[in-house]
Structure formats: structure tokens, C-alpha cells
Design a protein around this motif. Sequence first.
Motif, PDB file in Angstrom:
ATOM      1  N   VAL A 154      70.091  22.013  98.901  1.00  0.00           N
ATOM      2  CA  VAL A 154      69.834  21.128  97.766  1.00  0.00           C
ATOM      3  C   VAL A 154      69.172  19.847  98.267  1.00  0.00           C
ATOM      4  O   VAL A 154      69.583  19.296  99.289  1.00  0.00           O
ATOM      5  N   PRO A 155      68.141  19.349  97.588  1.00  0.00           N
ATOM      6  CA  PRO A 155      67.515  18.095  98.025  1.00  0.00           C
ATOM      7  C   PRO A 155      68.530  16.972  98.129  1.00  0.00           C
ATOM      8  O   PRO A 155      69.432  16.845  97.300  1.00  0.00           O
ATOM      9  N   ASP A 156      68.369  16.170  99.183  1.00  0.00           N
ATOM     10  CA  ASP A 156      69.315  15.089  99.439  1.00  0.00           C
ATOM     11  C   ASP A 156      69.298  14.058  98.308  1.00  0.00           C
ATOM     12  O   ASP A 156      68.258  13.709  97.774  1.00  0.00           O
ATOM     13  N   ARG A 157      70.521  13.568  97.967  1.00  0.00           N
ATOM     14  CA  ARG A 157      70.661  12.460  97.028  1.00  0.00           C
ATOM     15  C   ARG A 157      71.625  11.474  97.635  1.00  0.00           C
ATOM     16  O   ARG A 157      72.724  11.847  98.052  1.00  0.00           O
ATOM     17  N   ASP A 158      71.224  10.231  97.685  1.00  0.00           N
ATOM     18  CA  ASP A 158      72.029   9.200  98.329  1.00  0.00           C
ATOM     19  C   ASP A 158      72.951   8.552  97.304  1.00  0.00           C
ATOM     20  O   ASP A 158      72.554   7.656  96.569  1.00  0.00           O
ATOM     21  N   LEU A 159      74.199   9.008  97.270  1.00  0.00           N
ATOM     22  CA  LEU A 159      75.145   8.472  96.293  1.00  0.00           C
ATOM     23  C   LEU A 159      75.578   7.054  96.617  1.00  0.00           C
ATOM     24  O   LEU A 159      76.166   6.379  95.773  1.00  0.00           O
ATOM     25  N   SER A 160      75.297   6.587  97.841  1.00  0.00           N
ATOM     26  CA  SER A 160      75.653   5.207  98.162  1.00  0.00           C
ATOM     27  C   SER A 160      74.880   4.227  97.289  1.00  0.00           C
ATOM     28  O   SER A 160      75.363   3.124  97.002  1.00  0.00           O
ATOM     29  N   ILE A 161      73.689   4.626  96.833  1.00  0.00           N
ATOM     30  CA  ILE A 161      72.916   3.769  95.929  1.00  0.00           C
ATOM     31  C   ILE A 161      73.658   3.610  94.610  1.00  0.00           C
ATOM     32  O   ILE A 161      73.786   2.503  94.073  1.00  0.00           O
ATOM     33  N   SER A 162      74.165   4.723  94.089  1.00  0.00           N
ATOM     34  CA  SER A 162      74.945   4.663  92.849  1.00  0.00           C
ATOM     35  C   SER A 162      76.178   3.803  93.034  1.00  0.00           C
ATOM     36  O   SER A 162      76.556   3.039  92.133  1.00  0.00           O
ATOM     37  N   TRP A 163      76.832   3.924  94.196  1.00  0.00           N
ATOM     38  CA  TRP A 163      78.017   3.112  94.442  1.00  0.00           C
ATOM     39  C   TRP A 163      77.666   1.630  94.464  1.00  0.00           C
ATOM     40  O   TRP A 163      78.358   0.815  93.859  1.00  0.00           O
ATOM     41  N   ARG A 164      76.578   1.263  95.147  1.00  0.00           N
ATOM     42  CA  ARG A 164      76.211  -0.156  95.244  1.00  0.00           C
ATOM     43  C   ARG A 164      75.872  -0.744  93.880  1.00  0.00           C
ATOM     44  O   ARG A 164      76.070  -1.933  93.640  1.00  0.00           O
TER      45      ARG A 164
END
Length: 283
Positions: free
Chosen positions: A196-206
Motif C-alpha cells: 500500500v502506498p505510504d501515508r504519514d499519519l504523523s502529519i495528521s497527528w500534528r
Amino acid sequence: MRRIAALLCLLGLFACSSGPQEANPALWHVTDAQGHEGWLFGTIHSSDRPLAWRTPQVEVALARAEAILVEVGNLADEAEVAATFARLARTEGQPPLSQRVPTKDRPALAALLAKSGHADGDFAGMDTWAAALTLARSGAKEGDARNGVDRAVIAAAGGRPVVELEGAAMQLGLFDALPEKEQRDLLSAVVAEASVPDRDLSISWRKGDMATIERETRAGLLADPELRAVLFTGRNRSWTAKIAQALKSGRAPFVAVGAAHMAGPEGLLAMLAAQGFAVKRVE
């Protein structure tokens, strides 16, 4: 692969460094009918850079809190946590990993093993759940647990008590107690996520974007009903009882746990509200 690793970080199931990244993570104020109060703060357990997470609202909550509640209290003791993992993960005589996934998943597993530098037989002495987490970590976007917000919250406690909601042994024990079928489902979820293409959930957290985080709690490994019951709903139910007790006792707890645990109708916020607590987002 980063997506499932990031979700595990937001769930607090393992720890996934230029100047600090600005963050505006989600914070809730909780009260009961007697006027007792506390705060719930959604965390992330690692970051490639330090995080500037102490917003004015968080500073106020930390200053007023009389106790700090976290998932695991000894996160900084990496040797002890690693020893706990090694002790629980070992079972001799396990079949090669390729025999622990359906035939259709074996090509994807072979690609993941090659990418991570492992061979099919490397996990012969390791439980399936532990092999799954090892592969999830190896495919994760590199981060530093020393930048994790949980550690920083513990450091900010000063002389106040730090109370574990779970602890490393209990946390890893949840995986160790899974039936082999569910351990293999976990492994299959990790293998599937690798494509699955990478998704950076840390952006959503920030950003404090709980809508995106909530959607992630309904996908991947948490879409499996049995895994969800153990790794998400069951943990939330257990923690809610402990948080409610701390609130009612007047300890004004600052509760810092993985942000995913706050999300949705089976999250901590909903469970506390169902018990009569007033929950209001303040950040």
C-alpha cells in the motif's frame, strides 16, 4: 508499510530526528458531576524530528494535573522493554514464515523479507506475532523513539506520580496471548500493507486531525474483528475503568496515550461519555 507502522505507533503498540516540528495535537478536558477534572492527550510514540507539542492549552493542563497516566511507564528503559519482547517472542520449532501465510500472500511475503534483509527461516524461533511486528518495524519510516511524546510527558511529570495503564509486559502479552490464527492474520495484514502506498499519519497527528486518525482505526489490522477486539476495544475498555477511577478520586489526571485510542464510538472519549463524564475538546 509505513501506514500500518504509523497506526501501531498511534495505538502505542511499538515505538516507531533540524529543529522541532510544530504540532497542535488533540487535547480534551473531562469532568464529572462532582466537578472533578482531568485531561486526555493523544500522543505519537516516535518522530524523525523533535516535536514542539507543548501548546498553551497543554501547558495549562500539565500544570493543573496531579497525576500522569501513560500506557507504559518505563519507555526510556529500552533494554528492559527489548528483554521483555525477546522473552515473550521465543518459541522454538516454528515453521518457516512462508508456511504461516496463505499461499496467495507468499510472493508478497518473499518481497518483504528480501526488502528487510531477512530470510524465510530467520523466524523459526519466533512467534508469529513477533515476526509480524519485526517486519512492520523494518518497513516503517525511520523515526526516533527518543522524540516520542509519551517520553516527554513522563519527563514533565516532575515529582508527580506516573501511573501505568498497561505496562510493556502486559502490552506485548496481548499479542503473545492471541490464538495462532489471529497471529497469522496479523502477519497477513503486515504483508498486505507492504504494497500500500505510504501515508504519514504523523502529519495528521500534528494537525490534531482526528477524522483521518479515526478512519485508520477501521482499516488494516483493526478491520479484523478479533484483532480489533483485543488490540483496540478491549484495551480501551480496560483503560476507561482506570481513567474513570482516577477522575472520580480527584487526582486531576493528565492521560497521555496513543491518539488512535481516542477515536470513534469505541474510543476512550466515547466510553467515558457513556459513563456520564462530560468530554470537551479544548485543542
